[in-house]
Design a protein around this motif. Structure first.
Motif, PDB file in Angstrom:
ATOM      1  N   ILE A   1       0.873  -1.174   0.000  1.00 36.38           N
ATOM      2  CA  ILE A   1       0.000   0.000   0.000  1.00 36.38           C
ATOM      3  C   ILE A   1       0.911   1.224   0.000  1.00 36.38           C
ATOM      4  O   ILE A   1       1.617   1.474   0.978  1.00 36.38           O
ATOM      5  N   GLU A   2       0.882   1.946  -1.097  1.00 37.13           N
ATOM      6  CA  GLU A   2       1.802   3.068  -1.263  1.00 37.13           C
ATOM      7  C   GLU A   2       1.215   4.395  -0.793  1.00 37.13           C
ATOM      8  O   GLU A   2       1.945   5.369  -0.631  1.00 37.13           O
ATOM      9  N   ASN A   3      -0.089   4.453  -0.595  1.00 35.56           N
ATOM     10  CA  ASN A   3      -0.749   5.707  -0.270  1.00 35.56           C
ATOM     11  C   ASN A   3      -1.766   5.439   0.839  1.00 35.56           C
ATOM     12  O   ASN A   3      -2.587   4.530   0.723  1.00 35.56           O
ATOM     13  N   GLN A   4      -1.729   6.241   1.892  1.00 37.93           N
ATOM     14  CA  GLN A   4      -2.640   6.054   3.023  1.00 37.93           C
ATOM     15  C   GLN A   4      -4.097   6.314   2.649  1.00 37.93           C
ATOM     16  O   GLN A   4      -5.003   5.930   3.383  1.00 37.93           O
ATOM     17  N   ASN A   5      -4.349   6.955   1.518  1.00 37.61           N
ATOM     18  CA  ASN A   5      -5.727   7.164   1.062  1.00 37.61           C
ATOM     19  C   ASN A   5      -6.425   5.845   0.755  1.00 37.61           C
ATOM     20  O   ASN A   5      -7.656   5.804   0.669  1.00 37.61           O
ATOM     21  N   TYR A   6      -5.664   4.783   0.582  1.00 33.32           N
ATOM     22  CA  TYR A   6      -6.246   3.467   0.311  1.00 33.32           C
ATOM     23  C   TYR A   6      -7.279   3.090   1.373  1.00 33.32           C
ATOM     24  O   TYR A   6      -8.342   2.561   1.058  1.00 33.32           O
ATOM     25  N   TYR A   7      -6.972   3.368   2.634  1.00 31.18           N
ATOM     26  CA  TYR A   7      -7.863   2.970   3.720  1.00 31.18           C
ATOM     27  C   TYR A   7      -9.198   3.714   3.645  1.00 31.18           C
ATOM     28  O   TYR A   7     -10.257   3.136   3.879  1.00 31.18           O
TER      29      TYR A   7
END
Length: 190
Positions: free
Chosen positions: A22-28
């Motif tokens: 997961i490269e970007n915390q926006n994934y969550y």
């Protein structure tokens, strides 16, 4: 006559953990939004199925809401795919490798050069129970990660576990790391 028994060498089992990085915390946030969007179409469909004599305009409105929810889900899924799945993380007893989707190695982290490894108390798959689904909808997402301290720098690697087999592989690796004497700490975090 004496015949010596052949020496059978035990095959060394290579424990390997693989997951999507997961490269970007926006994934969550996107994952929580996707879950909510998946539940939305059930409302208009439930209304259409349960009421036999409803006006035509209500039926058209419900079908419109359903189609809108499907379009929003598709857009959100495209955003999720752009954030997740572009890189893979492979972890074994000695190193962590970050690879591209095509399999080319982009980065290798030697664990013997890492000063400290901070691990979650427990690793698991997201949305396993009804309670976790409810927490996910409210924005309290389950995260799987490890934190590496190296050269006075802290780096967090988040990943998405997709099977119980991979959880077991990771737990075996952690035990191997302890036996090798790596500096490991456990922490509680969602």
């Amino acid at each position: 006559m004496y015949y010596p028994l052949p020496v059978i060498k035990r095959k060394k089992t290579n424990q390997m953990f693989k997951a999507k990085l997961i490269e970007n915390q926006n994934y969550y946030k996107l994952r929580s939004k996707q879950l909510l969007l998946m539940l939305l179409p059930s409302i208009p469909i439930g209304l259409l199925v349960n009421f036999y004599q409803i006006p035509t305009w209500v039926t058209i409105l419900m079908v419109g809401l359903y189609v809108t929810a499907i379009i929003l889900m598709t857009r959100n899924q495209k955003q999720i795919n752009s954030v997740l799945g572009n890189k893979l993380i492979e972890i074994d007893v000695d190193e962590i490798r970050i690879k591209s989707k095509k399999g080319t190695e982009e980065e290798t982290i030697k664990l013997k050069e890492v000063e400290r490894i901070i691990l979650k108390d427990e690793y698991s798959m997201p949305q396993e129970t009804i309670k976790e689904v409810g927490q996910e909808i409210t924005g309290k997402t389950k995260q799987n990660f490890l934190i590496l301290h190296q050269d006075s720098k802290k780096r967090q690697l988040d990943f998405e576990i997709d099977s119980y087999y991979m959880i077991n592989q990771l737990n075996k690796l952690i035990e191997s790391w302890k036996m090798k004497g790596y500096n490991i700490e456990r922490m509680r975090k969602n």
